[in-house]
Design a protein around this motif. Structure first.
Motif, PDB file in Angstrom:
ATOM      1  N   TYR A  43      44.944  40.726  45.206  1.00 27.97           N
ATOM      2  CA  TYR A  43      46.170  40.880  44.445  1.00 27.97           C
ATOM      3  C   TYR A  43      46.643  39.536  43.915  1.00 27.97           C
ATOM      4  N   TYR A  44      47.128  39.539  42.709  1.00 29.97           N
ATOM      5  CA  TYR A  44      47.649  38.340  42.061  1.00 29.97           C
ATOM      6  C   TYR A  44      49.128  38.187  42.393  1.00 29.97           C
ATOM      7  N   ARG A  46      52.325  36.837  41.342  1.00 30.98           N
ATOM      8  CA  ARG A  46      52.999  36.294  40.163  1.00 30.98           C
ATOM      9  C   ARG A  46      54.037  35.245  40.546  1.00 30.98           C
ATOM     10  N   GLN A 145      54.902  39.322  31.579  1.00 32.65           N
ATOM     11  CA  GLN A 145      55.625  39.212  32.840  1.00 32.65           C
ATOM     12  C   GLN A 145      55.481  37.796  33.383  1.00 32.65           C
ATOM     13  N   THR A 201      45.870  40.691  35.125  1.00 35.68           N
ATOM     14  CA  THR A 201      45.700  41.877  35.957  1.00 35.68           C
ATOM     15  C   THR A 201      46.351  41.672  37.327  1.00 35.68           C
ATOM     16  N   ASP A 202      47.085  42.682  37.798  1.00 39.66           N
ATOM     17  CA  ASP A 202      47.792  42.567  39.078  1.00 39.66           C
ATOM     18  C   ASP A 202      46.861  42.617  40.271  1.00 39.66           C
TER      19      ASP A 202
END
Length: 207
Positions: A43-44, A46, A145, A201-202
């Motif tokens: 998972y990225y 943010r 985002q 990409t998340d």
């Protein structure tokens, strides 16, 4: 690193696969190592990427080589160090920085996609593979985002000259940090002939 993206873009047009800096193959320590863990989602983060970009917007992390044109290097560091984006170690889909385990940066190696804005955008926007940190172009700035990236073609020649990372959304508009001319929370529009908006990409599957 100045205009290295021109060279590497020509290489892409001629069928050359993006490879390591100064080489077309991975360093032995990577290619033969145990750095690839298979079979899980990654998972990225943010906010983590934003935190890193705010921490180092006007500084240079001594862990990494600093370039005269440092924008893509800075964005890559934010993706990896702050955002926990997984580096891809399998050719030809490569995005990595290798410190080679030394205390200095003199013998470090890296991919064009790590350090050159045009190659970074090209790498992230190729979504035909799922085992890497990737993204997708979106139509407008307001689709972005926190932790996304923006790429700028100042000359209108089709080569992306500059990259920045989104660190704030204000009234629906992204604000960015970037290196070279170190900048903090600036409105995204830099007056480029062409601007590309890339939504990271998340999460993605590590195969």
């Amino acid at each position: 690193m100045n205009y290295q993206d021109t060279y590497s873009k020509r290489g892409q047009e001629n069928g050359r696969k993006v490879g390591a800096s100064g080489s077309e193959t991975l360093p032995t320590s990577i290619a033969g190592g145990d750095v690839v863990t298979q079979g899980f989602y990654t998972y990225y983060s943010r906010q983590g990427a934003v935190n890193y970009a705010n921490r180092w917007w006007n500084g240079r992390n001594p862990k990494y080589r600093s370039f005269s044109n440092d924008c893509a290097n800075f964005v890559s560091q934010s993706f990896y160090e702050g955002g926990f984006a997984r580096q891809a170690w399998v050719e030809p889909y490569v995005w990595w920085y290798n410190t080679k385990g030394t205390s200095g940066t003199g013998d470090d190696a890296w991919t064009y996609s790590w350090s050159v804005a045009h190659d970074q955008a090209y790498h992230l926007s190729r979504n035909n593979e799922t085992d890497e940190h990737r993204g997708t172009y979106v139509a407008k700035a307001t689709d972005l985002q926190l932790g996304d990236s923006i790429y700028y073609d100042f000359d209108g020649d089709g080569i992306l000259d500059h990259s920045a990372i989104v660190v704030e959304i204000k009234n629906g508009q992204p604000y960015v940090n970037y290196h070279t001319n170190d900048t903090y929370h600036r409105y995204w529009d830099l007056g480029a002939k062409t601007t590309r908006f890339l939504h990271v990409t998340d999460f993605y599957w590590i195969n």
